[in-house]
Design a protein around this motif. Structure first.
Motif, short mmCIF file in Angstrom:
data_model
loop_
_atom_site.label_atom_id
_atom_site.label_comp_id
_atom_site.label_asym_id
_atom_site.label_seq_id
_atom_site.Cartn_x
_atom_site.Cartn_y
_atom_site.Cartn_z
N ALA A 156 0.83 -1.20 0.00
CA ALA A 156 0.00 0.00 0.00
C ALA A 156 0.87 1.26 0.00
N ILE A 157 1.96 1.22 0.76
CA ILE A 157 2.88 2.36 0.79
C ILE A 157 3.48 2.60 -0.59
N GLU A 158 3.94 1.54 -1.23
CA GLU A 158 4.49 1.66 -2.57
C GLU A 158 3.46 2.23 -3.54
N ALA A 159 2.23 1.76 -3.40
CA ALA A 159 1.16 2.21 -4.30
C ALA A 159 0.91 3.71 -4.16
N GLU A 160 0.98 4.22 -2.94
CA GLU A 160 0.75 5.65 -2.75
C GLU A 160 1.81 6.48 -3.47
N GLY A 161 3.04 5.97 -3.50
CA GLY A 161 4.07 6.67 -4.24
C GLY A 161 3.83 6.61 -5.74
N VAL A 162 3.54 5.42 -6.24
CA VAL A 162 3.29 5.24 -7.67
C VAL A 162 2.09 6.06 -8.12
N LEU A 163 1.06 6.12 -7.29
CA LEU A 163 -0.18 6.83 -7.64
C LEU A 163 -0.09 8.33 -7.34
N GLN A 164 1.09 8.77 -6.90
CA GLN A 164 1.36 10.19 -6.68
C GLN A 164 0.37 10.86 -5.74
N ASN A 165 0.05 10.17 -4.66
CA ASN A 165 -0.87 10.73 -3.67
C ASN A 165 -0.08 11.58 -2.67
N LYS A 166 0.16 12.82 -3.01
CA LYS A 166 0.98 13.71 -2.19
C LYS A 166 0.33 13.99 -0.83
N ALA A 167 -0.98 13.87 -0.77
CA ALA A 167 -1.67 14.10 0.51
C ALA A 167 -1.29 13.04 1.54
N ALA A 168 -0.76 11.90 1.07
CA ALA A 168 -0.39 10.83 2.00
C ALA A 168 1.01 11.01 2.58
N LEU A 169 1.73 12.05 2.16
CA LEU A 169 3.12 12.22 2.58
C LEU A 169 3.30 12.22 4.10
N PRO A 170 2.48 12.94 4.87
CA PRO A 170 2.66 12.90 6.34
C PRO A 170 2.51 11.49 6.91
N LYS A 171 1.58 10.70 6.37
CA LYS A 171 1.39 9.33 6.86
C LYS A 171 2.57 8.45 6.47
N LEU A 172 3.14 8.72 5.31
CA LEU A 172 4.30 7.94 4.87
C LEU A 172 5.51 8.24 5.75
N ILE A 173 5.68 9.50 6.10
CA ILE A 173 6.78 9.87 7.00
C ILE A 173 6.57 9.24 8.37
N ASP A 174 5.32 9.22 8.81
CA ASP A 174 5.01 8.57 10.09
C ASP A 174 5.32 7.08 10.03
N ALA A 175 4.98 6.45 8.90
CA ALA A 175 5.28 5.02 8.74
C ALA A 175 6.78 4.79 8.74
N LEU A 176 7.54 5.69 8.10
CA LEU A 176 9.00 5.57 8.09
C LEU A 176 9.56 5.66 9.50
N ASN A 177 9.07 6.61 10.26
CA ASN A 177 9.62 6.87 11.59
C ASN A 177 9.25 5.80 12.63
N HIS A 178 8.15 5.08 12.37
CA HIS A 178 7.68 4.11 13.36
C HIS A 178 7.76 2.66 12.89
N ALA A 179 8.30 2.45 11.70
CA ALA A 179 8.35 1.09 11.15
C ALA A 179 9.29 0.20 11.96
N ARG A 180 8.82 -1.00 12.25
CA ARG A 180 9.66 -2.01 12.90
C ARG A 180 10.11 -3.07 11.91
N ASP A 181 9.45 -3.09 10.78
CA ASP A 181 9.75 -4.07 9.74
C ASP A 181 10.61 -3.39 8.67
N THR A 182 11.71 -4.01 8.30
CA THR A 182 12.62 -3.41 7.32
C THR A 182 11.93 -3.17 5.98
N ARG A 183 11.07 -4.11 5.57
CA ARG A 183 10.37 -3.96 4.29
C ARG A 183 9.48 -2.73 4.30
N VAL A 184 8.80 -2.49 5.41
CA VAL A 184 7.94 -1.31 5.52
C VAL A 184 8.76 -0.03 5.50
#
Length: 418
Positions: A216-244
């Motif tokens: 889903a994260i990859e899809a948001e990038g491919v689909l150019q959903n810029k509104a999702a950027l804050p959530k993506l940064i949050d996912a980056l900062n809190h990810a425990r899984d390397t793939r995420v």
């Protein structure tokens, strides 16, 4: 009279005998001409006969197979629905019957077993047009196939065929709780590339299944959903899984924003090479030539091929555009020869070739290129080429190597379909 009566009785007895799978296989030896007869077996009461008919029609794989296979998607048996689905895809993507779910199906007692392949990057060329009723039938299976495997398999099929008309079916399926169906639906949405879908699957950015979440994260990038950027940064900062974590950084790099510049600067020296690569891609897409010293320094110090390709992409994107022996653009073209890295170099070249100046440089590499370089550059120009690319590709279509010639012809068809 007795002889005639006996003959009539024998004929009626033979006519009343059920059709066996072996009989279906014998009929199928007639090839495409046998499809009307095989189609009648799809309406029989015996499940094994219907299944064999679906298999044989799919194997024949001509345009005449499509109508009966569409009909077979309405069968009440899960295996028949799966084999009909894969047969429909196989017509547009030959060989899919072996690589799709059908290729691994087998029965263990009353249970149907099969394994979805981990590789999910197949998609038909842009110039291909799929019959609307095929996508409609597959969308129906995504909604209401008789099992979750049927629905997930249909979702994958819709993605392979770029079935935009079934987009709503995929988004509805993305609300299920089954991880395989979720994953296949999101992967298909990403392949269809309808940017309106991005906000509609944002809720999956926190899915508990890391495979679903990262897709889903990859899809948001491919689909150019810029509104999702804050959530993506949050996912980056809190990810425990390397793939995420990697997926989040990659998506952030695909949604360039000046506010993300500190992240790119932080991760361009990260110990994880994939994180370094994504950071370099972020700098590339920011497009600020002032960042060239940062990218150049990272290039000089990098020893791994994957991030070096990303850094080469960044250097070209930031203005270092020449086709000299040791230039970053030449480095990308050279890696089209690598079985390990051409899948990385090619998308970068597709993105860079959107600029006419870069295309002109790529044209100069074709006449003296290797077979792999010619095939790769034909693909690149087929996706990102412009009017000036047509004569270059038409000339390449006369190459003595049949694989090169075919790649060039396919590229021309892709361009003409745009």
């Amino acid at each position: 009279m007795r002889y005639l009566a006996s003959l009539l009785l024998c004929s009626l007895t033979l006519a009343a005998q059920p059709v066996r799978p072996k009989d279906v296989r014998d009929v199928a030896k007639g090839g495409p001409a046998a499809i009307p007869k095989l189609a009648t077996y799809l309406k029989g009461q015996d499940r094994d006969t219907r299944l064999e008919a679906a298999k044989q029609i799919a194997d024949i794989g001509t345009a005449r197979s499509l109508d009966p296979l569409v009909e077979a998607t309405h069968d009440a048996d899960s295996e028949i629905q799966i084999r009909a689905t894969d047969g429909l895809v196989n017509f547009y993507l030959p060989g899919y019957l072996k690589t799709g779910l059908s290729g691994s199906l087998h029965r263990v007692g009353a249970d149907l077993k099969g394994k979805f392949t981990d590789t999910n990057d197949q998609v038909i060329p842009p110039y291909m047009t799929v019959r609307p009723d095929v996508i409609e039938a597959l969308g129906g299976l995504v909604r209401s196939g008789v099992s979750l495997d049927v629905r997930a398999n249909a979702a994958r099929a819709v993605g392979v065929l770029r079935g935009k008309a079934a987009l709503n079916d995929l988004i509805d399926a993305a609300h299920t709780k089954d991880s395989q169906l979720l994953y296949e639906s999101v992967a298909a949405i990403e392949k269809i590339r309808d940017e309106s879908a991005g906000p509609r699957i944002e809720f999956l950015l926190r899915d508990p299944d890391s495979k679903v979440q990262s897709t889903a994260i990859e899809a948001e990038g491919v689909l150019q959903n810029k509104a999702a950027l804050p959530k993506l940064i949050d996912a980056l900062n809190h990810a425990r899984d390397t793939r995420v974590k990697r997926a989040a950084m990659e998506a952030i790099a695909m949604l360039p924003d000046p506010s993300s510049r500190p992240l790119y600067a932080q991760y361009i020296t990260d110990k994880d090479e994939k994180m370094r690569a994504s950071a370099a891609e972020g700098f590339a897409r920011l497009g600020d030539p002032a960042e060239m010293p940062v990218v150049q320094k990272a290039w000089d110090e990098e020893t791994k091929t994957s991030p070096r390709l990303s850094l080469a992409f960044a250097e070209v994107a930031l203005g270092k555009t020449e086709m000299s022996e040791f230039s970053p653009l030449r480095y990308l073209v050279n890696n089209l020869n690598s079985a390990s890295y051409n899948g990385i170099a090619r998308p970068f070249l597709v993105e860079l070739a959107r600029k006419e100046a870069v295309r002109q440089l790529l044209y100069t590499a074709i006449p003296t290129g290797t077979k792999e370089e010619k095939v790769g550059l034909a693909y690149v120009l087929g996706i990102s080429g412009g009017p000036s690319s047509i004569p270059v590709l038409q000339k390449l279509s006369s190459d003595p190597d049949p694989e090169v010639a075919q790649a060039a012809m396919t590229a021309v068809r892709n361009l003409q379909a745009k």
